[in-house]
Design an enzyme around this catalytic site. Structure first.
Site, mmCIF file in Angstrom:
data_model
loop_
_atom_site.group_PDB
_atom_site.id
_atom_site.type_symbol
_atom_site.label_atom_id
_atom_site.label_comp_id
_atom_site.label_asym_id
_atom_site.label_seq_id
_atom_site.Cartn_x
_atom_site.Cartn_y
_atom_site.Cartn_z
ATOM 1 N N GLY A 1 0.948 -1.102 -0.127
ATOM 2 C CA GLY A 1 -0.156 0.037 0.042
ATOM 3 C C GLY A 1 0.808 1.262 0.145
ATOM 4 O O GLY A 1 1.945 1.376 0.708
ATOM 5 N N ARG B 1 0.773 -5.057 -5.641
ATOM 6 C CA ARG B 1 0.830 -6.316 -4.874
ATOM 7 C C ARG B 1 1.310 -7.343 -5.761
ATOM 8 O O ARG B 1 0.427 -7.359 -6.852
ATOM 9 C CB ARG B 1 -0.524 -6.455 -3.973
ATOM 10 C CG ARG B 1 -0.930 -5.134 -3.449
ATOM 11 C CD ARG B 1 -1.592 -5.667 -2.110
ATOM 12 N NE ARG B 1 -2.156 -4.417 -1.391
ATOM 13 C CZ ARG B 1 -1.868 -3.783 -0.244
ATOM 14 N NH1 ARG B 1 -0.867 -3.862 0.269
ATOM 15 N NH2 ARG B 1 -2.694 -2.699 0.273
ATOM 16 N N ASP C 1 5.241 -4.828 5.825
ATOM 17 C CA ASP C 1 5.923 -6.104 6.400
ATOM 18 C C ASP C 1 5.891 -7.059 5.199
ATOM 19 O O ASP C 1 6.644 -7.913 5.110
ATOM 20 C CB ASP C 1 5.151 -6.799 7.717
ATOM 21 C CG ASP C 1 3.546 -6.981 7.425
ATOM 22 O OD1 ASP C 1 3.226 -6.293 6.408
ATOM 23 O OD2 ASP C 1 3.224 -7.628 8.222
ATOM 24 N N ASP D 1 -0.368 2.324 8.241
ATOM 25 C CA ASP D 1 -1.196 1.682 9.298
ATOM 26 C C ASP D 1 -0.171 1.739 10.875
ATOM 27 O O ASP D 1 -0.531 1.277 11.737
ATOM 28 C CB ASP D 1 -1.220 0.223 9.070
ATOM 29 C CG ASP D 1 -2.181 -0.016 8.087
ATOM 30 O OD1 ASP D 1 -3.001 1.009 7.392
ATOM 31 O OD2 ASP D 1 -1.674 -0.675 7.073
ATOM 32 N N ARG E 1 -5.804 -1.339 8.875
ATOM 33 C CA ARG E 1 -5.625 -2.913 8.575
ATOM 34 C C ARG E 1 -6.053 -3.451 9.876
ATOM 35 O O ARG E 1 -7.032 -2.935 10.671
ATOM 36 C CB ARG E 1 -4.247 -3.501 8.269
ATOM 37 C CG ARG E 1 -4.636 -4.610 7.382
ATOM 38 C CD ARG E 1 -3.105 -5.063 7.051
ATOM 39 N NE ARG E 1 -2.786 -4.414 5.779
ATOM 40 C CZ ARG E 1 -2.806 -4.819 4.541
ATOM 41 N NH1 ARG E 1 -3.613 -5.850 4.087
ATOM 42 N NH2 ARG E 1 -2.297 -3.886 3.537
#
Ligand code: ADP
Ligand code: F6P
Length: 354
Positions: free
Chosen positions: A14, A75, A106, A130, A174
């Site tokens: 993201g 992604r 991550d 996030d 998230r």
């Protein structure tokens, strides 16, 4: 020590405001050491497809202040397969990429550690709104997204005050409640709902009824997406039914992922970008840049990933085998510190925000 001629930089997962500032710092720091840089477009997809372009000083002009990422993001499930990895490694060999700075979350770091294991040294920079990378106090983009949120919630509060309404506002994050917790405090929310801590619906509803009786007109409830997408709209209806206060629901979604990065994110991204390159050129790899108590430090990616799993209660058998007792103790201490700090902030928000 390995002689670096050319390194790559990519942004993945993201996007987050400040990614461009990190790319700029990586390019300019490398060039200052006489090392060439190639921009890898669309994250790991660009590495597989050889979608790359040399970046010179002026290619990163006028981007420190821009949201999104000039390298684009993606992604890329194929990168997780042996074929995808083989194609990525081939691209690095063909182009002569001696190391890569991977900017993302991550998932991006899992890719970076796999690439390092396949002979391409990588260093990660944490960029995600996030703030869900446990090894760093702040990720790039977190501050900007929260500033955007409080700007939007302040506007909602204006109209709530005029019409004596409540607005339930769902914010991204998230599985992590960091964004909701901080913006809940900063926007004076009546209540904040996060996945990490229990929420007492009845007590909030009763407090709202009492507060309305003594003249409170506007009510803001901040809900983290981590509690589930159905919660916000359902809770808005429940508030209206039980309190008689007209209640709207707003999902801010991706709007808070764009926009110009804040000063804090620009400085964080610039510093992490510069240090990442310095570390890479010193021959170090498989590290993630972290901010701890105001200092930029390098943390082993495997440590960072397992710390995250431990924090999220998702440890798998054998995950801790490679770590010493001291390392495991330090992971547990970091988690206790983060949990205590969230609980403290949550407690403060409940005390001061109705
Ligand atoms: P983020 O980096 O923001 O967490 P993702 O989870 O989507 O975002 O990860 C970004 C990309 O990193 C994925 O599209 C994939 O290419 C790569 N990646 C994610 N998980 C792994 C993994 N377990 N192994 C190798 N690569 C991964
Ligand atoms: O990780 C950043 C993030 O914006 C999360 O807050 C959100 O859950 C997710 O990405 C949305 O992903 P996508 O951009 O694929 O819709």
């Amino acid at each position: 020590m390995k002689e670096f001629k050319r390194i790559g930089v990519l942004t993945s997962g993201g996007d987050a405001p400040g990614m461009n500032a990190a790319v700029r710092a990586v390019v300019r720091t490398a060039l200052s050491h006489g090392v060439e840089v190639v921009g890898i477009y669309r994250g790991y997809s660009g590495l597989i497809d050889s979608d790359v372009k040399p970046l010179v000083l002026r290619d990163v002009s006028n981007i420190i202040n821009k949201g999104g990422t000039i390298l684009y993001s993606d992604r890329c499930p194929k990168f997780k397969t042996p074929e995808g990895m083989a194609e990525a490694v081939t691209t690095c060999r063909d182009i002569g990429i001696d190391g890569i700075v991977c900017v993302g979350g991550d998932g991006t770091f899992r890719g970076a550690t796999d690439l390092t294991a396949h002979g391409v040294p990588c260093i990660g920079i944490p960029a995600t709104i996030d703030n869900d990378i446990s090894s760093t106090d702040n990720t790039i983009g977190f501050d900007t997204a929260m500033n955007t949120i409080i700007d939007l919630v302040d506007k909602l509060r204006d109209t709530c005050e005029s019409h004596a309404r409540c607005n339930v506002v769902e914010v991204m994050g998230r599985g992590a409640g960091d964004i909701a917790l901080h913006t809940g405090i900063a926007s004076g929310a009546t209540a904040t709902v996060i996945p990490e801590l229990p929420f007492d619906e009845e007590s909030v509803i009763n407090s709202m009824i009492e507060a309305r009786k003594i003249g409170k007109r506007n009510f803001i409830v901040i809900v983290s997406e981590g509690v589930g997408g159905e919660f916000g709209p359902a809770f808005a209806k429940k508030i209206e039914n039980r309190t008689g206060i007209e209640t709207k629901f707003a999902r801010l979604a991706h709007v808070v992922r764009g926009g110009n990065p804040s000063l804090k994110d620009r400085v964080l991204a610039s510093t992490m970008g510069a240090v990442a390159v310095e570390e890479l050129l010193k021959g170090k790899s498989n590290l993630v840049m972290c901010e701890k108590k105001g200092k930029i430090v390098s943390v082993d990616i495997n440590y960072a990933l397992i710390l995250d799993r431990m924090y999220k209660g998702k440890l798998k058998d054998g995950d801790l085998d490679a770590f010493t007792e001291d390392e495991i103790a330090s992971m547990k201490a970091e988690i206790r510190e983060k949990q205590a700090s969230m609980a403290r902030l949550y407690g403060i928000s409940k005390t001061i925000n109705l």
